[in-house]
Design a protein around this motif. Structure first.
Motif, PDB file in Angstrom:
ATOM      1  N   ALA A 129       9.863   7.102  -0.701  1.00 44.05           N
ATOM      2  CA  ALA A 129       9.197   5.790  -0.556  1.00 44.05           C
ATOM      3  C   ALA A 129       9.492   4.838   0.654  1.00 44.05           C
ATOM      4  CB  ALA A 129       8.892   4.992  -1.773  1.00 44.05           C
ATOM      5  N   ASP A 163       5.920   3.623   8.682  1.00 45.12           N
ATOM      6  CA  ASP A 163       4.659   3.018   8.521  1.00 45.12           C
ATOM      7  C   ASP A 163       4.436   2.212  10.066  1.00 45.12           C
ATOM      8  OD1 ASP A 163       2.287   1.207   6.900  1.00 45.12           O
ATOM      9  OD2 ASP A 163       3.195  -0.148   8.343  1.00 45.12           O
ATOM     10  N   ARG A 206       8.691   6.349   3.789  1.00 41.74           N
ATOM     11  CA  ARG A 206       7.202   6.228   4.150  1.00 41.74           C
ATOM     12  C   ARG A 206       7.192   4.813   4.857  1.00 41.74           C
ATOM     13  NH1 ARG A 206       5.995   9.830  -0.137  1.00 41.74           N
ATOM     14  NH2 ARG A 206       6.305   8.013  -1.578  1.00 41.74           N
ATOM     15  N   TRP A 207       7.830   3.752   4.261  1.00 36.50           N
ATOM     16  CA  TRP A 207       7.714   2.379   4.788  1.00 36.50           C
ATOM     17  C   TRP A 207       8.312   2.354   6.185  1.00 36.50           C
ATOM     18  CZ3 TRP A 207       5.353  -1.491   5.279  1.00 36.50           C
ATOM     19  CH2 TRP A 207       5.687  -2.714   5.812  1.00 36.50           C
ATOM     20  N   LYS A 211       0.848  -1.127   0.080  1.00 37.28           N
ATOM     21  CA  LYS A 211      -0.119  -0.104  -0.013  1.00 37.28           C
ATOM     22  C   LYS A 211       0.984   1.134  -0.004  1.00 37.28           C
ATOM     23  CE  LYS A 211      -3.208  -2.268   3.220  1.00 37.28           C
ATOM     24  NZ  LYS A 211      -3.693  -2.160   4.537  1.00 37.28           N
ATOM     25  N   ILE A 212       2.127   1.224   0.204  1.00 27.82           N
ATOM     26  CA  ILE A 212       2.900   2.102   0.216  1.00 27.82           C
ATOM     27  C   ILE A 212       3.248   2.939  -1.069  1.00 27.82           C
ATOM     28  CG2 ILE A 212       5.369   3.185   0.684  1.00 27.82           C
ATOM     29  CD1 ILE A 212       4.072   2.408   3.369  1.00 27.82           C
ATOM     30  N   GLU A 213       2.927   4.036  -1.022  1.00 31.64           N
ATOM     31  CA  GLU A 213       3.109   5.030  -2.241  1.00 31.64           C
ATOM     32  C   GLU A 213       4.408   4.882  -2.747  1.00 31.64           C
ATOM     33  OE1 GLU A 213       2.144   9.061  -1.893  1.00 31.64           O
ATOM     34  OE2 GLU A 213       3.267   9.605  -3.831  1.00 31.64           O
ATOM     35  N   GLY A 214       4.890   4.658  -4.086  1.00 31.31           N
ATOM     36  CA  GLY A 214       6.188   4.356  -4.647  1.00 31.31           C
ATOM     37  C   GLY A 214       6.637   2.980  -4.439  1.00 31.31           C
TER      38      GLY A 214
END
Lengths: 112, 112
Positions: free
Chosen positions: B70, B77, B73-74, B42-45
């Motif tokens: 990205a 998370d 972001r992970w 689901k992570i963008e990128g």
């Protein structure tokens, strides 16, 4: 810590990520794979290798090198060239090679 | 070609190479691992992931991302953070994380 882990130095260095799905039958693969692990370790600039294959035939091997020149030496290695040909003509139903520059790295768990 | 392979675009892109040796016992690992594969997708990128663990407990997971943002972001998370903590305190006897920029890639065998 197991011997399965590559003891790489601080980045930067280079990685060759080889993922593959084995075709049916051994076809000399087992012996050749052992030989190739011995062969790559002789390459100037080789830093280490990690490799695992699951029961489903899918495997990932990550080989680490000091620089692009070392990767080139490995690509041109005579035994490796023979193996590359076997890989193309029978050992794998599919494979993927990715080459990149490792920029940072860390290990854990700390203190265990 | 199996679904085990990540269908990544042309380089450049980024790789997170996670190699690990599982500690004894499941300790919720199996469920969490399945949940994390769903979560990272689901992570963008996010571009794809390849993962395999052998019978000896050693595993390699390579996750691919479009850019460093990205990966950040992970890393941040919420579910991944919980898993990172579990990883540090019980799931693994050792692990190694390497992050790099994939510069070239190819697949084979051609025409099979």
């Amino acid at each position: 810590m197991s011997a399965d882990f590559a003891a790489t130095p601080s980045p930067p260095y280079y990685a060759v990520i080889f993922s593959s799905l084995r075709a049916e039958g051994d076809d000399g693969y087992g012996d050749a794979a052992r030989e190739l692990f011995a062969e790559v370790s002789k390459i100037e600039g080789f830093l280490g290798v990690e490799s695992i294959r699951g029961a489903n035939g899918f495997g990932i091997t990550t080989a680490y090198f000091a620089d692009e020149a070392a990767i080139l030496r490995w690509r041109e290695d005579a035994r490796h060239k023979v193996a590359q040909e076997r890989g193309k003509t029978g050992w794998y139903s599919h494979y993927s090679v990715r080459i990149g520059r490792i920029e940072r790295a860390y290990e854990g768990p700390e203190g265990r």
